[in-house]
Scaffold this active site. Sequence first.
Site, PDB file in Angstrom:
ATOM      1  N   LYS A  94       0.675  -1.234   0.046  1.00  0.00           N
ATOM      2  CA  LYS A  94      -0.066   0.022   0.181  1.00  0.00           C
ATOM      3  C   LYS A  94       0.818   1.121  -0.018  1.00  0.00           C
ATOM      4  O   LYS A  94       0.397   2.222  -0.530  1.00  0.00           O
ATOM      5  CB  LYS A  94      -0.794   0.205   1.116  1.00  0.00           C
ATOM      6  CG  LYS A  94      -1.901  -1.130   1.139  1.00  0.00           C
ATOM      7  CD  LYS A  94      -3.301  -0.684   0.721  1.00  0.00           C
ATOM      8  CE  LYS A  94      -4.358  -1.918   0.278  1.00  0.00           C
ATOM      9  NZ  LYS A  94      -4.290  -2.807   1.694  1.00  0.00           N
ATOM     10  N   GLU A 116      -9.900   6.196   3.160  1.00  0.00           N
ATOM     11  CA  GLU A 116     -10.671   5.232   3.571  1.00  0.00           C
ATOM     12  C   GLU A 116      -9.564   4.262   4.138  1.00  0.00           C
ATOM     13  O   GLU A 116      -8.572   3.954   3.409  1.00  0.00           O
ATOM     14  CB  GLU A 116     -11.770   4.958   3.007  1.00  0.00           C
ATOM     15  CG  GLU A 116     -11.496   3.745   1.772  1.00  0.00           C
ATOM     16  CD  GLU A 116     -10.210   4.232   0.990  1.00  0.00           C
ATOM     17  OE1 GLU A 116     -10.385   5.575   0.371  1.00  0.00           O
ATOM     18  OE2 GLU A 116      -9.736   3.231   0.384  1.00  0.00           O
ATOM     19  N   SER A 381       1.601  -9.816  -0.736  1.00  0.00           N
ATOM     20  CA  SER A 381       1.391  -8.640  -0.819  1.00  0.00           C
ATOM     21  C   SER A 381       1.815  -7.843   0.675  1.00  0.00           C
ATOM     22  O   SER A 381       1.866  -6.586   0.654  1.00  0.00           O
ATOM     23  CB  SER A 381      -0.073  -8.372  -1.081  1.00  0.00           C
ATOM     24  OG  SER A 381      -0.823  -9.104  -0.306  1.00  0.00           O
TER      25      SER A 381
HETATM   26  C1  PLP Z   1      -5.161  -4.057   1.387  1.00  0.00           C
HETATM   27  C2  PLP Z   1      -4.438  -5.239   1.274  1.00  0.00           C
HETATM   28  C3  PLP Z   1      -4.654  -6.287  -0.002  1.00  0.00           C
HETATM   29  C4  PLP Z   1      -5.894  -6.216  -0.746  1.00  0.00           C
HETATM   30  O1  PLP Z   1      -5.922  -4.901  -1.635  1.00  0.00           O
HETATM   31  P1  PLP Z   1      -5.729  -4.757  -3.147  1.00  0.00           P
HETATM   32  O2  PLP Z   1      -6.048  -3.427  -3.479  1.00  0.00           O
HETATM   33  O3  PLP Z   1      -6.587  -5.952  -3.691  1.00  0.00           O
HETATM   34  O4  PLP Z   1      -4.200  -5.128  -3.166  1.00  0.00           O
HETATM   35  C5  PLP Z   1      -4.130  -7.391  -0.126  1.00  0.00           C
HETATM   36  N1  PLP Z   1      -2.944  -7.639   0.501  1.00  0.00           N
HETATM   37  C6  PLP Z   1      -2.508  -6.747   1.667  1.00  0.00           C
HETATM   38  C7  PLP Z   1      -1.476  -7.211   2.477  1.00  0.00           C
HETATM   39  C8  PLP Z   1      -3.239  -5.552   1.913  1.00  0.00           C
HETATM   40  O5  PLP Z   1      -2.811  -4.707   2.989  1.00  0.00           O
END
Ligand code: PLP
Length: 400
Positions: A94, A116, A381
């Site tokens: 993010k 948000e 992620s």
């Molecule tokens: C917020 C988040 C997601 C989901 O959001 P996307 O916009 O689909 O990437 C996935 N993995 C993590 C670690 C997150 O914090």
Amino acid sequence: MKRFHSILPVDAEGYYGRFGGAYIPEILHDNVEKLTEAFHRYAADEEFNRELDLLLRDYVGRPTPLYKASRLSELYGTNIYLKREDLCHTGAHKINNALGSVLLAKRMGKTRIIAETGAGQHGVATATACALMGLECVVYMGALDVERQSPNVERMKMLGAKVEAVQSGNRTLKDATNEAIRDWCCNPDSYYVIGSTVGPHPYPEMVAHFQSVISREIRSQLKGMTGSECPDYVVACIGGGSNAAGAFYHFINEPGVKLVAAEAAGMGVDTDMTAATIHVGSEGIIHGSRTMVMQTPDGQIIEPYSVSAGLDYPGIGPLHAYLAGTGRTEVLAVTDKIALEAAFRLTRTEGIIPALESAHALGVLEMKRFAPDDTVVLNLSGRGDKDMHTYMALKDTVRI
Ligand SMILES: *Cc1c(COP(=O)(O)O)cnc(C)c1O
């Protein structure tokens, strides 16, 4: 002046095929137009990109490693490379978008930032970028999420952000987003940082652009490790779709690279406890764009459910609605149970505790067979610290 040109399949109005566009109140038209203008200008501006690249390197810690997970590869009988977005400053991808967006806001002369957040990762990333650049930050968060995600609420407060607990609806992400949009309508001079590839044009294109650094790095790292820039598969989870958009970006126009997206099935797509928008949704409009939406036949939003707070959103970014609709991506619905098992499997074979969201991408390894000579890049992620409470509460339900 040099202009930015997206390599995404998007037209000038922000449409990806039938999906996308900008369905916004009249009062925001001027704003959104100025934002599009500024984004297209600065995305092609050398000075802006130099400053952002430097921050990504020295502040975020990029490039994040591409790690050949040997024991995991052996377990699943293929070649798995993990893109370690979990090692980014603040613990998830993010921050890539938050830094780019807040830097753009600063160039536009904005002094107040709105965001948000669901699980709190985007709120923390935005609060971090605002602390770094000295801007005021207000984060809207559903009251239920404020209770469930208290460590992230504390981080945001320590960073100097104001956290507004939203009491409407079922008090989660959708309600926080409604409230953030309401604030933006009342304060059109504020800059609204959206945390995923959702919302009205230009947000999906802009957020995908700021996340595209992920696949840019994968290409050069993979070339060094395997001799080829292109893997056979790229796998990522989708909430709104920003980490997947970043991981897919520079492969979308490479037909030899198969793209696999994992959405959250919750208790299963045949139950009403799910967040698998592409599987169970239909075409509609949510938060400013035409896309796939979980809704009743008369257009009421159906409340989504997933064990992962970052994936329980009743929509999906228009880019992903388009890619899934044309068959460019294969979309798998990964249940809570499969994701949990995959998370424990990664932890016990590689010593990496993944975020619950990322565990859904790992669930693809449980559901799909890959060939022994396939190269599979999986976007990890985020890290799992924020999810320890859930992992410990559910560990006895998992077969490890
Ligand atoms: C917020 C988040 C997601 C989901 O959001 P996307 O916009 O689909 O990437 C996935 N993995 C993590 C670690 C997150 O914090």
